[in-house]
Design a protein around this motif. Structure first.
Motif, PDB file in Angstrom:
ATOM      1  N   ASP A   5       0.719  -1.051  -0.360  1.00 36.43           N
ATOM      2  CA  ASP A   5      -0.478   0.034   0.070  1.00 36.43           C
ATOM      3  C   ASP A   5       0.488   1.421  -0.190  1.00 36.43           C
ATOM      4  N   SER A  34      -0.110   6.183  -2.540  1.00 35.58           N
ATOM      5  CA  SER A  34      -1.938   7.465  -2.453  1.00 35.58           C
ATOM      6  C   SER A  34      -2.348   8.883  -1.630  1.00 35.58           C
ATOM      7  N   ASN A  58      -3.732  12.543  -1.768  1.00 35.34           N
ATOM      8  CA  ASN A  58      -5.380  12.691  -1.691  1.00 35.34           C
ATOM      9  C   ASN A  58      -5.949  13.768  -2.516  1.00 35.34           C
ATOM     10  N   HIS A 103       4.524  11.984  -0.400  1.00 36.97           N
ATOM     11  CA  HIS A 103       3.648  10.849  -0.823  1.00 36.97           C
ATOM     12  C   HIS A 103       5.073  10.502  -1.982  1.00 36.97           C
ATOM     13  N   TYR A 131     -11.139   7.807   9.180  1.00 35.22           N
ATOM     14  CA  TYR A 131      -9.884   7.370   8.153  1.00 35.22           C
ATOM     15  C   TYR A 131      -9.325   5.791   8.521  1.00 35.22           C
ATOM     16  N   ASP A 187      -9.058   2.160   7.142  1.00 32.40           N
ATOM     17  CA  ASP A 187      -8.052   0.927   7.072  1.00 32.40           C
ATOM     18  C   ASP A 187      -8.636   0.036   7.762  1.00 32.40           C
ATOM     19  N   GLN A 237       2.354   8.136  11.070  1.00 33.01           N
ATOM     20  CA  GLN A 237       1.530   7.649  11.153  1.00 33.01           C
ATOM     21  C   GLN A 237       1.673   6.484  11.445  1.00 33.01           C
TER      22      GLN A 237
HETATM   23  N1  ARG Z   1      -3.892   9.806   1.800  1.00 38.18           N
HETATM   24  C1  ARG Z   1      -2.531   8.934   2.756  1.00 38.18           C
HETATM   25  C2  ARG Z   1      -2.614  10.788   3.446  1.00 38.18           C
HETATM   26  O1  ARG Z   1      -1.875  10.836   2.522  1.00 38.18           O
HETATM   27  C3  ARG Z   1      -1.760   7.874   3.037  1.00 38.18           C
HETATM   28  C4  ARG Z   1      -2.853   6.315   3.073  1.00 38.18           C
HETATM   29  C5  ARG Z   1      -1.713   5.665   3.458  1.00 38.18           C
HETATM   30  N2  ARG Z   1      -2.229   4.330   3.286  1.00 38.18           N
HETATM   31  C6  ARG Z   1      -3.434   3.405   4.740  1.00 38.18           C
HETATM   32  N3  ARG Z   1      -3.826   2.723   3.718  1.00 38.18           N
HETATM   33  N4  ARG Z   1      -4.103   4.427   5.589  1.00 38.18           N
HETATM   34  O2  ARG Z   1      -1.119  10.700   4.043  1.00 38.18           O
END
Ligand code: ARG
Length: 613
Positions: free
Chosen positions: A143, A146, A148, A157, A338, A342, A370
């Protein structure tokens, strides 16, 4: 040399069992076996491997470790398989057993790699790999990237994209089916604000494709957010819009689809430039499963209602004042988070097909910020019983991207850096460097050549700079450093490949020369520089196995850098083209294997090589 190491380990273990049967029985009763503690030799003069297993036996056996080592070595002497692999072992220091592989065995390994497109790296998909064909059939999810929707893809990213792509390439090369999933942020309350705002200020964006570009969309999103924070009427209109979207209102859905398409096209430009393939499966994909997640958690008694929100309190993690921290699964207003998405994603990825992916290793590449999110979500998934015992859930964190000054990367005017601009600048600088070099060397090259080389070098430099540092630490972005022709950089390695390929070419078809060596009775090596290079070449399989386990691309980078340095020492000190046969063919074979090893390694980093530069 993993295969040899494994064979040696088995021989050593058997020798220990023969030497100390009672001790072996004690270990076995405890569900263990005697451990030879085989490791690569700490110095080249000690040979190839050392076995330290005699030392921990000193206490239980009440014998000096050297005597134990002597007894093990005596048993090894009676194993014909061992004599085929190694020279006479040497006992050193307090009781280490130093092992040196037979030169003809090493030469045979090199020969085998020359004939093998995988360069001796086993595939988990092959039967007899020891890893089991059955286990290999379960996909690995990576994964990564990703970004936004309606927001710019930023350097975080970019890191995720580059690191995730490399890990996916290594895993795929090792024979695992890999799902490269782009978990884009394409759902949630931000769409309510954005659509409400656009309806008022730029309705065409919601009806016609490409009416605005991503830059505008980002600006609109900022405005919408500002209004949301201030204006109560706007807030409630946005909430109504989210409800409409979530209940499948066609007008809202169409608007949402257009916004996603717009972002998707912009992201694709970056992916194409970086040669990244991804399967988009955004947050919205899991929307139909969110209710099941809540029901499941409720059913297993994990769900607690706290101040109207439904949450799971984490074990072993506490926040301020020692209070347990919750993962909020459903907010007071009924909305999901979020984390809920997940949880649904983990559940889906682990579930057996066709209702899921049937994966057994889930790898998440995001910034270290994260870490707590993933630790929490993994714990909840485990407690919910969604995670089979053999499954691995791994967060692969990375540090921040900083500017030369050690602060967060920004443009001179203080704005966040756009990825497109960053890649453009890398390529422009690579081009300027190349033109300068051509001038200095008085070389003339076609424009197409200049463009191709600059693009390849510029992109490679950005990728390699990111991959070659330990991902956990923050990383200082510096065009000057990443584009330097010397040091642990992409240009250095690309140049090494060009140079070595040139030597092999000048050798008058290295492939033919190797055949000649074959005919002349195989490869012959005599110089220490040859042995050093050959041993370095034979480390590839172990390095790849390590990256597969530890998910640290910098290990592969360090290896490739070290390999090219060992090669340079060899080439500076030992004649190749001017040597007599059979040395000439054997040395050319080393050149060819170095070239293919570097190409393969760079390929796994996502970096294509050049013929000339
Ligand atoms: N969209 C999220 C961001 O920009 C990252 C996602 C990562 N993947 C996940 N399964 N949470 O921080």
């Amino acid at each position: 040399m993993l295969r040899i190491a494994n064979a040696l380990e088995a021989q050593l273990r058997a020798a220990m069992q023969r030497a100390f049967p009672e001790q072996a029985a004690v270990a076995q009763a405890a569900g263990q076996c005697l451990d030879p503690q085989l490791a690569p030799a700490s110095k080249p003069e000690f040979g190839d491997f050392q076995a330290n297993g005699a030392l921990p036996l000193a206490k239980p056996l009440e014998q000096p470790p050297r005597a134990i080592a002597t007894a093990i070595v005596a048993q090894l002497a009676s194993d014909p398989g061992f004599a085929e692999l190694c020279l006479e072992p040497v006992i050193a220091g307090p009781g280490f057993i130093n092992l040196t592989l037979r030169p003809e065995r090493l030469a045979a390994e090199v020969q085998a790699r020359l004939d093998d497109a995988r360069l001796g790296v086993p595939s988990a998909a092959d039967a007899g790999d020891g890893q089991g064909g059955g286990a290999a059939a379960a996909p690995v999810v990576v994964d990564f990237s990703s970004p936004n929707i309606a927001k710019e893809m930023h350097v975080g990213h970019l890191r995720s994209t580059i690191i995730g792509d490399c890990l996916a390439r290594v895993l795929a090369f090792r024979g695992h089916p890999v799902l490269r999933l782009n978990h884009v942020g394409d759902w949630g309350t931000q769409f309510g604000m954005l659509i409400t705002h656009l309806k008022q200020v730029a309705p065409q964006a919601l009806e016609t494709a490409d009416a605005v570009d991503l830059g505008d969309l980002v600006a609109f999103y900022r405005q919408a957010k500002a209004r949301f924070d201030e204006d109560e009427a706007f807030q409630s209109a946005s909430r109504d819009e989210v409800v409409r979207l979530q209940s499948g209102d066609p007008v809202s859905l169409k608007a949402w689809g257009l916004l996603c398409d717009q972002s998707r096209r912009e992201f694709q430009v970056i992916y194409d430039r970086l040669d990244i393939r991804l399967q988009e499966r955004g947050e919205s994909f899991y929307n139909p499963y969110l209710g099941d997640v809540v029901a499941d958690l409720d059913g297993s008694g994990l769900l607690v209602t706290d101040d109207g929100a439904r949450c799971v309190f984490l074990e072993g993690v506490s926040g301020k004042e020692g209070k347990p921290l919750p993962v909020i699964v459903q907010k007071r207003d009924g909305g999901f988070n979020y984390a809920t998405t997940d949880l649904a994603a983990i559940r889906y990825r682990l579930a057996a097909p066709p209702a899921g992916d049937g994966a057994r290793r889930l790898i998440y590449v995001t910034d270290a910020g994260q870490a707590a999110h993933f630790a929490g979500v993994f714990q909840v998934a485990r407690r919910a019983g969604w995670v089979p015992a053999e499954a691995q859930l791994e967060h692969v964190p990375f540090g921040l991207v900083q500017g030369d000054d050690g602060k967060k990367l920004k443009t001179r005017s203080g704005d966040t850096v756009r990825l497109r601009d960053l890649l453009d600048e890398a390529v422009e600088r690579a081009e300027a460097d190349l033109r300068r070099r051509l001038d200095e060397e008085g070389r003339h090259e076609e424009e197409a050549f200049i463009q191709h080389v600059s693009t390849t070098v510029g992109i490679a430099a950005v990728k390699y700079a990111d991959l070659s540092t330990n991902r956990i630490t923050n990383y200082q972005f510096s065009f000057d450093r990443m584009l330097a022709l010397s040091g642990n950089t992409a240009p250095y390695l690309l140049y090494a490949v060009v140079r070595i390929a040139g030597i092999a070419r000048k050798g008058g078809e290295a492939a033919g020369a190797v055949d000649a060596a074959d005919a002349a009775g195989g490869l012959h090596f005599s110089e220490p520089q040859e042995w050093a290079l050959l041993r370095e070449l034979l480390k590839l399989d172990a390095v790849i196995a390590e990256v597969e386990q530890e998910l640290l691309p910098n290990r592969l980078c360090s290896y490739l850098f070290e390999l090219s340095q060992v090669f340079n020492r060899f080439y500076d000190q030992v004649p190749v083209l001017k040597a007599d046969e059979p040395a000439r063919s054997s040395r050319l074979a080393l050149c060819r294997l170095t070239e293919t090893t570097l190409k393969l390694g760079l390929g796994l980093l996502g970096i294509p090589t050049l013929e000339r530069m």
